[in-house]
Design a protein around this motif. Structure first.
Motif, mmCIF file in Angstrom:
data_model
loop_
_atom_site.group_PDB
_atom_site.id
_atom_site.type_symbol
_atom_site.label_atom_id
_atom_site.label_comp_id
_atom_site.label_asym_id
_atom_site.label_seq_id
_atom_site.Cartn_x
_atom_site.Cartn_y
_atom_site.Cartn_z
ATOM 1 N N SER A 269 0.868 -1.176 0.000
ATOM 2 C CA SER A 269 0.000 0.000 0.000
ATOM 3 C C SER A 269 0.904 1.225 0.000
ATOM 4 C CB SER A 269 -0.936 -0.006 1.211
ATOM 5 O OG SER A 269 -0.191 0.064 2.398
ATOM 6 N N PRO A 270 0.375 2.369 -0.438
ATOM 7 C CA PRO A 270 1.216 3.571 -0.501
ATOM 8 C C PRO A 270 1.803 3.965 0.856
ATOM 9 C CG PRO A 270 -0.848 3.935 -1.655
ATOM 10 C CD PRO A 270 -0.962 2.620 -0.957
ATOM 11 N N GLU A 271 1.100 3.651 1.917
ATOM 12 C CA GLU A 271 1.595 4.012 3.232
ATOM 13 C C GLU A 271 1.966 2.760 4.017
ATOM 14 O OE1 GLU A 271 -2.404 3.009 3.119
ATOM 15 O OE2 GLU A 271 -1.754 4.907 2.306
ATOM 16 N N GLY A 272 3.119 2.777 4.636
ATOM 17 C CA GLY A 272 3.507 1.682 5.512
ATOM 18 C C GLY A 272 4.219 0.536 4.826
ATOM 19 N N GLU A 273 4.518 -0.449 5.641
ATOM 20 C CA GLU A 273 5.231 -1.642 5.204
ATOM 21 C C GLU A 273 4.279 -2.621 4.508
ATOM 22 O OE1 GLU A 273 8.599 -2.563 5.635
ATOM 23 O OE2 GLU A 273 8.768 -0.418 6.039
ATOM 24 N N PRO A 274 4.811 -3.468 3.639
ATOM 25 C CA PRO A 274 3.958 -4.481 3.010
ATOM 26 C C PRO A 274 3.414 -5.455 4.063
ATOM 27 C CG PRO A 274 6.107 -4.375 1.937
ATOM 28 C CD PRO A 274 6.179 -3.511 3.140
ATOM 29 N N GLU A 275 2.196 -5.904 3.847
ATOM 30 C CA GLU A 275 1.605 -6.929 4.700
ATOM 31 C C GLU A 275 1.976 -8.286 4.127
ATOM 32 O OE1 GLU A 275 -2.604 -6.421 5.293
ATOM 33 O OE2 GLU A 275 -2.381 -4.247 5.292
ATOM 34 N N LEU A 276 2.420 -9.202 4.980
ATOM 35 C CA LEU A 276 2.830 -10.529 4.552
ATOM 36 C C LEU A 276 1.800 -11.560 5.005
ATOM 37 C CD1 LEU A 276 6.617 -10.426 5.511
ATOM 38 C CD2 LEU A 276 5.561 -9.801 3.355
ATOM 39 N N GLU A 277 1.520 -12.513 4.130
ATOM 40 C CA GLU A 277 0.613 -13.601 4.449
ATOM 41 C C GLU A 277 1.269 -14.895 3.985
ATOM 42 O OE1 GLU A 277 -3.838 -15.225 3.253
ATOM 43 O OE2 GLU A 277 -3.093 -13.380 2.350
ATOM 44 N N SER A 278 1.403 -15.848 4.889
ATOM 45 C CA SER A 278 2.005 -17.137 4.549
ATOM 46 C C SER A 278 0.959 -18.079 3.980
ATOM 47 C CB SER A 278 2.631 -17.767 5.794
ATOM 48 O OG SER A 278 3.695 -16.976 6.248
ATOM 49 N N GLY A 279 1.385 -18.928 3.029
ATOM 50 C CA GLY A 279 0.494 -19.919 2.443
ATOM 51 C C GLY A 279 0.234 -21.038 3.421
ATOM 52 N N PRO A 280 -0.634 -21.948 3.106
ATOM 53 C CA PRO A 280 -1.233 -22.165 1.791
ATOM 54 C C PRO A 280 -2.371 -21.196 1.515
ATOM 55 C CG PRO A 280 -2.029 -23.814 3.323
ATOM 56 C CD PRO A 280 -1.024 -22.986 4.070
ATOM 57 N N PHE A 281 -2.623 -21.001 0.225
ATOM 58 C CA PHE A 281 -3.689 -20.128 -0.232
ATOM 59 C C PHE A 281 -4.758 -20.976 -0.907
ATOM 60 C CE2 PHE A 281 0.367 -17.771 -0.737
ATOM 61 C CZ PHE A 281 0.225 -16.955 0.381
ATOM 62 N N PRO A 282 -6.003 -20.493 -0.952
ATOM 63 C CA PRO A 282 -7.045 -21.267 -1.628
ATOM 64 C C PRO A 282 -6.730 -21.424 -3.124
ATOM 65 C CG PRO A 282 -7.949 -19.254 -0.636
ATOM 66 C CD PRO A 282 -6.483 -19.252 -0.389
ATOM 67 N N ALA A 283 -7.013 -22.587 -3.657
ATOM 68 C CA ALA A 283 -6.783 -22.849 -5.087
ATOM 69 C C ALA A 283 -7.858 -22.124 -5.881
ATOM 70 C CB ALA A 283 -6.799 -24.339 -5.378
ATOM 71 N N ASP A 284 -7.580 -20.878 -6.203
ATOM 72 C CA ASP A 284 -8.521 -20.062 -6.968
ATOM 73 C C ASP A 284 -7.827 -19.584 -8.247
ATOM 74 O OD1 ASP A 284 -6.775 -18.056 -6.165
ATOM 75 O OD2 ASP A 284 -8.129 -17.218 -4.685
ATOM 76 N N SER A 285 -8.452 -18.697 -8.952
ATOM 77 C CA SER A 285 -7.900 -18.249 -10.235
ATOM 78 C C SER A 285 -6.631 -17.407 -10.080
ATOM 79 C CB SER A 285 -8.955 -17.463 -11.003
ATOM 80 O OG SER A 285 -9.296 -16.286 -10.304
ATOM 81 N N TRP A 286 -6.237 -17.091 -8.871
ATOM 82 C CA TRP A 286 -5.027 -16.291 -8.656
ATOM 83 C C TRP A 286 -3.770 -17.144 -8.554
ATOM 84 C CZ3 TRP A 286 -5.432 -11.204 -9.221
ATOM 85 C CH2 TRP A 286 -6.688 -10.628 -9.067
ATOM 86 N N LEU A 287 -3.934 -18.404 -8.221
ATOM 87 C CA LEU A 287 -2.769 -19.254 -8.000
ATOM 88 C C LEU A 287 -2.264 -19.873 -9.298
ATOM 89 C CD1 LEU A 287 -3.463 -21.287 -4.745
ATOM 90 C CD2 LEU A 287 -1.924 -19.368 -5.072
#
Length: 140
Positions: free
Chosen positions: A58-76
């Motif tokens: 985001s323009p302000e602040g540090e990046p937000e981190l998210e560890s996997g696993p992620f849902p098998a959707d159209s983004w993966l």
């Protein structure tokens, strides 16, 4: 023109289910055909998202981190290929030949054209260095 073929992840690829020998042989055959035709520039299979990390900027602040696993959707993505093709139609023809693994849900491939190399940023320092070195070579 260069194209990236983005092979979307499925529940099977995310679970690390190995492909059947028939699928592996079919995949090796299409990659060999692409290589023999001189269109294959790169091909890599990705590890399941359980070992991945997503970063949200985001323009302000540090990046937000998210560890996997992620849902098998159209983004993966499960894998990608980069090919050189004379036309979109030719690239579609190669993409159509990618074998779908049996026993899993529907596989999707997204075809995207890559920016032309000439459109990238220039490295003026490197260009000046090379020009200087060429000039020195020509003096000898």
């Amino acid at each position: 023109m260069r194209f990236m073929l983005l092979v979307k992840a499925t529940g099977c690829s995310e679970a690390g289910v190995p492909h059947s020998p028939e699928h592996r042989f079919a995949k090796e055959a299409i990659l060999a055909s692409m290589a023999e035709a001189g269109v294959l520039l790169a091909a890599e299979r990705l590890q399941p998202s359980s070992g991945g990390i997503r970063m949200a900027f985001s323009p302000e602040g540090e990046p937000e981190l998210e560890s996997g696993p992620f849902p098998a959707d159209s983004w993966l993505l499960a894998e990608y290929l980069v090919i050189e093709s004379e036309s979109v139609e030719e690239a579609i023809g190669w993409a159509r030949r990618i074998p779908a693994p049996g026993g899993c849900e529907r596989m999707e491939v997204e075809l995207r054209r890559l920016e032309d190399k000439a459109a990238g940023p220039r490295n003026i320092g490197l260009e000046n260095d090379l020009a200087l070195q060429l000039g020195m070579l020509r003096q000898d």
